[in-house]
Write a protein that holds these residues in place. Structure first.
Motif, PDB file in Angstrom:
ATOM      1  N   TRP A 131       2.056   9.414  -5.716  1.00 44.00           N
ATOM      2  CA  TRP A 131       2.721  10.548  -5.456  1.00 44.00           C
ATOM      3  C   TRP A 131       3.725  10.988  -6.468  1.00 44.00           C
ATOM      4  CZ3 TRP A 131       0.126  14.046  -3.181  1.00 44.00           C
ATOM      5  CH2 TRP A 131      -0.934  13.800  -1.866  1.00 44.00           C
ATOM      6  N   GLY A 132       4.776  10.132  -6.641  1.00 42.58           N
ATOM      7  CA  GLY A 132       5.772  10.404  -7.637  1.00 42.58           C
ATOM      8  C   GLY A 132       5.247  10.904  -8.961  1.00 42.58           C
ATOM      9  N   GLY A 133       4.176  10.261  -9.484  1.00 43.37           N
ATOM     10  CA  GLY A 133       3.488  10.463 -10.920  1.00 43.37           C
ATOM     11  C   GLY A 133       3.114  11.829 -10.481  1.00 43.37           C
ATOM     12  N   ALA A 134       2.126  12.206  -9.523  1.00 43.63           N
ATOM     13  CA  ALA A 134       1.796  13.481  -9.456  1.00 43.63           C
ATOM     14  C   ALA A 134       3.000  14.622  -9.357  1.00 43.63           C
ATOM     15  CB  ALA A 134       0.900  13.518  -8.073  1.00 43.63           C
ATOM     16  N   GLY A 135       3.879  14.141  -8.755  1.00 49.92           N
ATOM     17  CA  GLY A 135       4.848  15.321  -8.597  1.00 49.92           C
ATOM     18  C   GLY A 135       5.776  15.379  -9.974  1.00 49.92           C
ATOM     19  N   MET A 136       5.657  14.563 -10.851  1.00 50.24           N
ATOM     20  CA  MET A 136       6.214  14.792 -12.396  1.00 50.24           C
ATOM     21  C   MET A 136       5.448  15.745 -12.948  1.00 50.24           C
ATOM     22  SD  MET A 136       7.506  10.895 -13.099  1.00 50.24           S
ATOM     23  CE  MET A 136       8.446  11.241 -14.459  1.00 50.24           C
ATOM     24  N   ILE A 137       4.112  15.521 -12.983  1.00 52.43           N
ATOM     25  CA  ILE A 137       3.131  16.295 -13.715  1.00 52.43           C
ATOM     26  C   ILE A 137       3.146  17.630 -13.039  1.00 52.43           C
ATOM     27  CG2 ILE A 137       0.742  16.800 -13.979  1.00 52.43           C
ATOM     28  CD1 ILE A 137       0.307  13.741 -14.080  1.00 52.43           C
ATOM     29  N   VAL A 138       3.363  18.032 -11.775  1.00 53.89           N
ATOM     30  CA  VAL A 138       3.344  19.318 -11.006  1.00 53.89           C
ATOM     31  C   VAL A 138       4.627  19.931 -11.520  1.00 53.89           C
ATOM     32  CG1 VAL A 138       3.518  20.568  -9.253  1.00 53.89           C
ATOM     33  CG2 VAL A 138       1.837  18.804  -9.204  1.00 53.89           C
ATOM     34  N   LEU A 139       5.721  19.047 -11.554  1.00 55.33           N
ATOM     35  CA  LEU A 139       6.862  19.820 -11.908  1.00 55.33           C
ATOM     36  C   LEU A 139       7.194  20.295 -13.222  1.00 55.33           C
ATOM     37  CD1 LEU A 139      10.036  20.137 -11.330  1.00 55.33           C
ATOM     38  CD2 LEU A 139      10.418  17.789 -11.899  1.00 55.33           C
ATOM     39  N   ALA A 140       6.337  19.335 -14.442  1.00 52.45           N
ATOM     40  CA  ALA A 140       6.437  19.698 -15.695  1.00 52.45           C
ATOM     41  C   ALA A 140       5.780  21.095 -15.728  1.00 52.45           C
ATOM     42  CB  ALA A 140       5.745  18.653 -16.557  1.00 52.45           C
ATOM     43  N   TYR A 141       4.552  21.223 -15.229  1.00 54.52           N
ATOM     44  CA  TYR A 141       3.821  22.367 -15.350  1.00 54.52           C
ATOM     45  C   TYR A 141       4.521  23.556 -14.582  1.00 54.52           C
ATOM     46  CZ  TYR A 141      -0.003  25.725 -14.910  1.00 54.52           C
ATOM     47  OH  TYR A 141      -0.618  26.755 -15.004  1.00 54.52           O
ATOM     48  N   MET A 142       5.403  23.367 -13.459  1.00 49.97           N
ATOM     49  CA  MET A 142       6.037  24.434 -12.967  1.00 49.97           C
ATOM     50  C   MET A 142       7.211  24.807 -13.706  1.00 49.97           C
ATOM     51  SD  MET A 142       8.314  24.472  -9.497  1.00 49.97           S
ATOM     52  CE  MET A 142       9.816  23.499 -10.109  1.00 49.97           C
ATOM     53  N   LEU A 143       7.841  23.890 -14.354  1.00 50.62           N
ATOM     54  CA  LEU A 143       9.115  24.107 -15.402  1.00 50.62           C
ATOM     55  C   LEU A 143       8.365  24.769 -16.572  1.00 50.62           C
ATOM     56  CD1 LEU A 143      11.069  20.968 -15.125  1.00 50.62           C
ATOM     57  CD2 LEU A 143      11.625  23.200 -14.032  1.00 50.62           C
ATOM     58  N   LEU A 144       7.458  24.541 -16.996  1.00 52.83           N
ATOM     59  CA  LEU A 144       6.805  25.181 -18.251  1.00 52.83           C
ATOM     60  C   LEU A 144       6.418  26.731 -17.795  1.00 52.83           C
ATOM     61  CD1 LEU A 144       5.517  25.053 -21.064  1.00 52.83           C
ATOM     62  CD2 LEU A 144       3.135  24.366 -20.045  1.00 52.83           C
ATOM     63  N   SER A 145       5.702  26.859 -16.835  1.00 58.38           N
ATOM     64  CA  SER A 145       5.333  28.261 -16.142  1.00 58.38           C
ATOM     65  C   SER A 145       6.244  29.343 -15.910  1.00 58.38           C
ATOM     66  CB  SER A 145       4.288  28.076 -15.110  1.00 58.38           C
ATOM     67  OG  SER A 145       3.206  27.216 -15.272  1.00 58.38           O
ATOM     68  N   ASN A 146       7.459  28.565 -15.487  1.00 65.40           N
ATOM     69  CA  ASN A 146       8.827  29.296 -15.318  1.00 65.40           C
ATOM     70  C   ASN A 146       9.678  29.541 -16.501  1.00 65.40           C
ATOM     71  OD1 ASN A 146       8.375  30.249 -12.519  1.00 65.40           O
ATOM     72  ND2 ASN A 146       8.421  28.053 -12.214  1.00 65.40           N
ATOM     73  N   GLU A 147       9.280  29.074 -17.583  1.00 64.33           N
ATOM     74  CA  GLU A 147       9.972  29.011 -19.059  1.00 64.33           C
ATOM     75  C   GLU A 147      11.329  28.406 -18.929  1.00 64.33           C
ATOM     76  OE1 GLU A 147       9.967  33.132 -20.109  1.00 64.33           O
ATOM     77  OE2 GLU A 147       7.675  33.391 -20.466  1.00 64.33           O
ATOM     78  N   GLN A 171       0.804  -1.239   0.159  1.00 64.76           N
ATOM     79  CA  GLN A 171       0.057  -0.073   0.373  1.00 64.76           C
ATOM     80  C   GLN A 171       0.855   1.324  -0.005  1.00 64.76           C
ATOM     81  OE1 GLN A 171      -2.593  -0.402   3.395  1.00 64.76           O
ATOM     82  NE2 GLN A 171      -3.947  -1.551   2.335  1.00 64.76           N
ATOM     83  N   ILE A 172       1.922   1.360   0.734  1.00 60.45           N
ATOM     84  CA  ILE A 172       2.865   2.477   1.006  1.00 60.45           C
ATOM     85  C   ILE A 172       3.468   2.525  -0.609  1.00 60.45           C
ATOM     86  CG2 ILE A 172       5.103   3.330   1.862  1.00 60.45           C
ATOM     87  CD1 ILE A 172       3.935   2.001   4.584  1.00 60.45           C
ATOM     88  N   PHE A 173       3.980   1.418  -1.178  1.00 58.90           N
ATOM     89  CA  PHE A 173       4.750   1.607  -2.356  1.00 58.90           C
ATOM     90  C   PHE A 173       3.661   2.267  -3.419  1.00 58.90           C
ATOM     91  CE2 PHE A 173       5.103  -0.499  -6.596  1.00 58.90           C
ATOM     92  CZ  PHE A 173       6.502  -0.015  -6.821  1.00 58.90           C
ATOM     93  N   LEU A 174       2.359   1.657  -3.443  1.00 55.88           N
ATOM     94  CA  LEU A 174       1.456   2.118  -4.616  1.00 55.88           C
ATOM     95  C   LEU A 174       1.047   3.626  -4.206  1.00 55.88           C
ATOM     96  CD1 LEU A 174      -0.820  -0.962  -4.756  1.00 55.88           C
ATOM     97  CD2 LEU A 174       0.716  -0.214  -6.715  1.00 55.88           C
ATOM     98  N   ALA A 175       0.733   3.882  -3.063  1.00 54.16           N
ATOM     99  CA  ALA A 175       0.829   5.512  -2.899  1.00 54.16           C
ATOM    100  C   ALA A 175       1.837   6.245  -3.289  1.00 54.16           C
ATOM    101  CB  ALA A 175       0.542   5.726  -1.108  1.00 54.16           C
ATOM    102  N   ASN A 176       2.920   5.736  -3.116  1.00 54.38           N
ATOM    103  CA  ASN A 176       4.218   6.366  -3.346  1.00 54.38           C
ATOM    104  C   ASN A 176       4.489   6.457  -5.077  1.00 54.38           C
ATOM    105  OD1 ASN A 176       5.106   7.207  -0.933  1.00 54.38           O
ATOM    106  ND2 ASN A 176       6.460   5.307  -0.548  1.00 54.38           N
ATOM    107  N   VAL A 177       3.970   5.473  -5.627  1.00 48.05           N
ATOM    108  CA  VAL A 177       3.863   5.512  -7.146  1.00 48.05           C
ATOM    109  C   VAL A 177       2.978   6.713  -7.460  1.00 48.05           C
ATOM    110  CG1 VAL A 177       3.366   4.261  -9.026  1.00 48.05           C
ATOM    111  CG2 VAL A 177       4.782   3.043  -7.599  1.00 48.05           C
TER     112      VAL A 177
END
Length: 90
Positions: free
Chosen positions: A24-40, A16-22
């Motif tokens: 969260w990791g994916g959500a972090g990647m999507i947010v990181l992509a958006y942040m990097l795009l927004s900050n050019e 359960q912890i592993f799947l939750a981390n999977v």
């Protein structure tokens, strides 16, 4: 051994912890992509941006699938499709 009708399969705490981390990791990647795009730091057509979206959606999709969160699964499939098509563009 097969589950009896109506029973719920439970996962071990480490799984359960592993799947939750999977997820969260994916959500972090999507947010990181958006942040990097927004900050050019990335452009919308860059490989890195689309890859972060594609793989992030894949990870969130796995987490959503195992928890039977079907609306999120569908959203992640669409998200992966958009990113995948963008990666195929010349």
């Amino acid at each position: 051994m097969a589950d009896s009708p109506g029973s719920k399969r439970t996962r071990s705490a480490p799984m359960q912890i592993f799947l939750a981390n999977v997820g969260w990791g994916g959500a972090g990647m999507i947010v990181l992509a958006y942040m990097l795009l927004s900050n050019e730091k990335l452009t919308a057509k860059s490989f890195d941006y689309q890859f972060l979206n594609l793989f992030g959606a894949f990870l969130v999709g796995i987490s959503s699938w195992v928890t039977k969160n079907w609306p999120s699964v569908v959203l992640q499939i669409v998200w992966m499709g958009i990113a995948g098509l963008a990666l195929l563009q010349p």
